[in-house]
Design a protein around this motif. Sequence first.
Motif, PDB file in Angstrom:
ATOM      1  N   UNK A  34      53.237 123.779 -31.137  1.00 37.50           N
ATOM      2  CA  UNK A  34      52.767 125.057 -30.825  1.00 37.50           C
ATOM      3  C   UNK A  34      51.400 125.205 -30.833  1.00 37.50           C
ATOM      4  N   UNK A  35      50.708 125.817 -29.630  1.00 32.41           N
ATOM      5  CA  UNK A  35      49.183 125.820 -29.761  1.00 32.41           C
ATOM      6  C   UNK A  35      48.834 127.269 -30.019  1.00 32.41           C
ATOM      7  N   UNK A  36      47.778 127.178 -31.030  1.00 31.71           N
ATOM      8  CA  UNK A  36      47.387 128.498 -31.226  1.00 31.71           C
ATOM      9  C   UNK A  36      45.872 128.782 -30.666  1.00 31.71           C
ATOM     10  N   UNK A  37      45.795 129.534 -29.702  1.00 33.78           N
ATOM     11  CA  UNK A  37      44.296 129.878 -28.883  1.00 33.78           C
ATOM     12  C   UNK A  37      43.819 130.859 -29.762  1.00 33.78           C
ATOM     13  N   UNK A  38      42.555 130.423 -30.405  1.00 30.55           N
ATOM     14  CA  UNK A  38      41.717 131.400 -31.015  1.00 30.55           C
ATOM     15  C   UNK A  38      40.612 131.961 -30.172  1.00 30.55           C
ATOM     16  N   UNK A  39      40.770 133.379 -29.960  1.00 27.43           N
ATOM     17  CA  UNK A  39      39.590 134.191 -29.291  1.00 27.43           C
ATOM     18  C   UNK A  39      39.218 135.304 -30.188  1.00 27.43           C
ATOM     19  N   UNK A  40      38.022 135.760 -29.714  1.00 27.84           N
ATOM     20  CA  UNK A  40      37.414 137.026 -30.410  1.00 27.84           C
ATOM     21  C   UNK A  40      37.134 138.165 -29.600  1.00 27.84           C
ATOM     22  N   UNK A  41      37.409 139.290 -30.391  1.00 26.98           N
ATOM     23  CA  UNK A  41      37.566 140.373 -29.699  1.00 26.98           C
ATOM     24  C   UNK A  41      36.388 140.642 -28.729  1.00 26.98           C
ATOM     25  N   UNK A  42      35.112 140.300 -29.135  1.00 24.94           N
ATOM     26  CA  UNK A  42      33.992 140.807 -28.223  1.00 24.94           C
ATOM     27  C   UNK A  42      33.833 140.011 -27.122  1.00 24.94           C
ATOM     28  N   UNK A  43      34.200 138.825 -27.237  1.00 27.09           N
ATOM     29  CA  UNK A  43      34.162 137.653 -25.934  1.00 27.09           C
ATOM     30  C   UNK A  43      35.491 137.368 -25.485  1.00 27.09           C
ATOM     31  N   UNK A  44      36.425 138.400 -25.544  1.00 30.53           N
ATOM     32  CA  UNK A  44      37.567 138.268 -25.019  1.00 30.53           C
ATOM     33  C   UNK A  44      37.754 137.612 -23.845  1.00 30.53           C
ATOM     34  N   UNK A  45      37.132 138.342 -22.725  1.00 31.18           N
ATOM     35  CA  UNK A  45      37.200 137.794 -21.368  1.00 31.18           C
ATOM     36  C   UNK A  45      37.081 136.469 -21.272  1.00 31.18           C
ATOM     37  N   UNK A  46      36.032 136.036 -21.835  1.00 33.17           N
ATOM     38  CA  UNK A  46      35.602 134.663 -21.568  1.00 33.17           C
ATOM     39  C   UNK A  46      36.566 133.616 -22.210  1.00 33.17           C
ATOM     40  N   UNK A  47      36.858 134.128 -23.617  1.00 34.23           N
ATOM     41  CA  UNK A  47      37.827 133.393 -24.425  1.00 34.23           C
ATOM     42  C   UNK A  47      39.079 133.230 -23.562  1.00 34.23           C
ATOM     43  N   UNK A  48      39.372 134.117 -22.992  1.00 34.26           N
ATOM     44  CA  UNK A  48      41.040 134.181 -22.155  1.00 34.26           C
ATOM     45  C   UNK A  48      40.936 132.956 -21.077  1.00 34.26           C
ATOM     46  N   UNK A  49      39.931 132.617 -20.868  1.00 37.23           N
ATOM     47  CA  UNK A  49      39.933 131.486 -19.632  1.00 37.23           C
ATOM     48  C   UNK A  49      40.535 130.392 -20.154  1.00 37.23           C
ATOM     49  N   UNK A  50      40.229 129.849 -21.339  1.00 34.10           N
ATOM     50  CA  UNK A  50      40.805 128.653 -21.958  1.00 34.10           C
ATOM     51  C   UNK A  50      42.384 129.078 -22.063  1.00 34.10           C
ATOM     52  N   UNK A  51      42.688 130.047 -22.540  1.00 39.64           N
ATOM     53  CA  UNK A  51      43.930 130.555 -22.939  1.00 39.64           C
ATOM     54  C   UNK A  51      45.035 130.392 -21.612  1.00 39.64           C
ATOM     55  N   UNK A  52      44.294 130.688 -20.426  1.00 38.88           N
ATOM     56  CA  UNK A  52      45.298 130.710 -19.275  1.00 38.88           C
ATOM     57  C   UNK A  52      45.308 129.202 -18.905  1.00 38.88           C
ATOM     58  N   UNK A  53      44.321 128.386 -19.241  1.00 32.68           N
ATOM     59  CA  UNK A  53      44.531 126.991 -18.727  1.00 32.68           C
ATOM     60  C   UNK A  53      45.534 126.487 -19.551  1.00 32.68           C
TER      61      UNK A  53
END
Lengths: 77, 699
Positions: B91-110
């Motif tokens: 299982x992969x845990x993608x860590x993002x943070x609240x303030x930069x969620x938009x940019x952090x989610x790019x990696x998540x979708x990949x």
Amino acid sequence: MQTTVDQLKKGEKAIIVAFNLDTIPLKLIEMGCMEGHMVELIQTAPFGDPIFLDMNGTHLAIRKEMAKEISVEIIEN
Amino acid sequence: MKSNPIKVALIGNPNTGKTSLFNQLTGLKQQVGNYPGITVERKVGSCSLGDSKNATILDLPGTYSLNTNSLDENLVIELLLNKNDNDYPDVVVVVTEVENLKRNLLLFTQIKDLEIPTVLVINMADQMEKKGISLDIPKMEIALKTKIALISSRKATGINDLKKIISNYQELSTEACLNASEIDSDYFENLKRIYPNQQNYKLWLVISQDVNFGSLNKTILQNNSFSKSDAELKRLQHKETIKRYQFINDILKVTKKTDPTIATDFQSKLDRILTHKIFGYVIFFGILFLIFQSIFDWSSVPMDFIDEQFASLSSWVSEHLPPGKLTDLIAQGMIPGIGGVVIFIPQIAFLFLFISLLEESGYMSRVVFLMDKGMRRFGLSGKSLVPLISGTACAIPAVMATRNIENWKERLITILITPFTTCSARIPVYTILIALIIPDTRVLGFLNLQGLTLMFLYALGFIMAILSAKILNSILKFQSKSFFVIEMPNYKIPYYKNVGLNVIEKTKAFVFGAGKIIISLSIILWFMASYSPKDAFYTAETTISETNSSLSEDEINDKIASFKLENSYIGILGKSIEPLIEPLGYDWKIGIGIVASFAAREVFVGTMATIYSVGSHEDEVNTIKQRMKSEIHPVTGKPIYNFASGISLLLFYAFAMQCMSTLAVVKKETNSWKWPMIQLFVMSGFAYIVALIAYQLLK
């Protein structure tokens, strides 16, 4: 008014309208440099270069030579 | 019954608090090593999930996307593509943070597109209220086809929710959340035909960049009519990124609300001061001054304490073990040798403490920003400053830290000059030599002359680094494009756990790394000093006492000891290099110390201790410093460590490239022996010439 990012003044906000895909690295695109996104000049370093931007909510710094490749439309206040 | 631990991989953008989460999950149960063959740090830890379930957590290097730019990022993608890798996560845990969620989610979708069970962690949830952010988590979970854990890695909230999701990872959807192949359907259909068994997004990753993927044969593509040029591929990557951002924007529009009236501009106020034309520099140099102050001044108390402890351990050993050469080796060679490294724990800990505080707080990026223009004049980048500062701790991590310099020429120059900065391995050598040749007096009433000398040596290393950068900049002719992009993360109060663990781990690595070399070298040296190819060596006691019967017993013993040392293997070796180093003011014993130092500089002190202990018959235990002080040149009758030879030796250590590990790392990072060999010969040759001139002028 249309200009490039390196010409922005401190606190000025603009919308990205185009950029040179051959010279802008993918990393900058991924950090939010794309058409329609907003960019604001927060600070310039001493001697005017590099520049500190808020690009689509991401705070980042790039050099002027790269900023020259990004065309923007300044938002009137 | 205990089941196999669940394999978890932590992935995320830099500055999302991924490391804090890792430390929170694993605590002290973590191991740091290197990936085989490459110098990327590999951090693994174990974590109990409750219900007798366990997980092994792998902390992958921070990356902005799966389109890789560096060795570290390459590793992330190669692992995720290779199901047969031992580290391949359940299982992969993608860590993002609240303030930069938009940019952090790019990696998540990949990562979602790779169809691996994926959890989304949204970190720094404790900041939401303060920043006026609210999130609709259930809606987001549906849109992103995942489970979300809202946590604060610093305040340790939400960690149990995350553990629960991890232990039920089989329930997670492995469906991609958007269809990337829509960016060019024809192209992707053609791909599918050629590689019917491969997953579309994996194929795309492998084709669009230079990564290894076991069985995939890329050459088939080259002869195909629909293949794309590099420029076309980049256009497609651009399209892909836009598509992903559209997807993310659409989701965030309905799930994330920000109250604009609450947003504070504390951060930008801070930046206005810290990156100010004048104050920016004043603050930066103030911080540098504080760092050096701590190394030279505050460290002295614990250092004196350690010194005393090792001295008493030495005498305890020599009192309690049966007298003989082996006891001498332990009491006067090995223990002082190890003590010579342990004593630097306070200084090294302070150094790593400050460096990780600078990194953790987000201030380091501001320094890069401030210094970039100035550094470019020397062919460097603002980013070169990070390696140059961390080079004062150790050149090895410093050379690795050059990886985020995008421009190859700037990066190469930084790698080549970094070993000039005064690393912690030089401190033992400097400290002992300064104590021997520089009087412990104060100038202008308050400046300690010894401390001033040490500071001068640091400045010298830095100036040399900058000057050689300037020279290299005009010699190296290749052109490479600059892609200077640096994130300016929000300022944060450094998290004590991250800083503490980092300091402990780095200090441990230094002590054990150096300790191993010192013990093995001192054993080798001891053997070489205790045996000889000549028969006269073994009959020295009788021959010398017979021929010198007029001398006192002490003088005879001295004669025997020095005769034996000179005729041992090490003496013969030392004597053979003596002509080369004599013009620098050294005797053959220092020569041995210098040769041994090419393994690592800090072994100098231990080496001298071993050689002197074998060469003496005295029973009393002296500190190394006292032994060195009492060494007399047999010809001139003056102390061996006098002002001229001492200065010459200091300069030699300041400039010479004496560190095998650094050479090995430079070889790995530049992928050729050419650059480390240039470092070795140019730096050491220069050191020789400077030391020669200094001695000849001062003697």
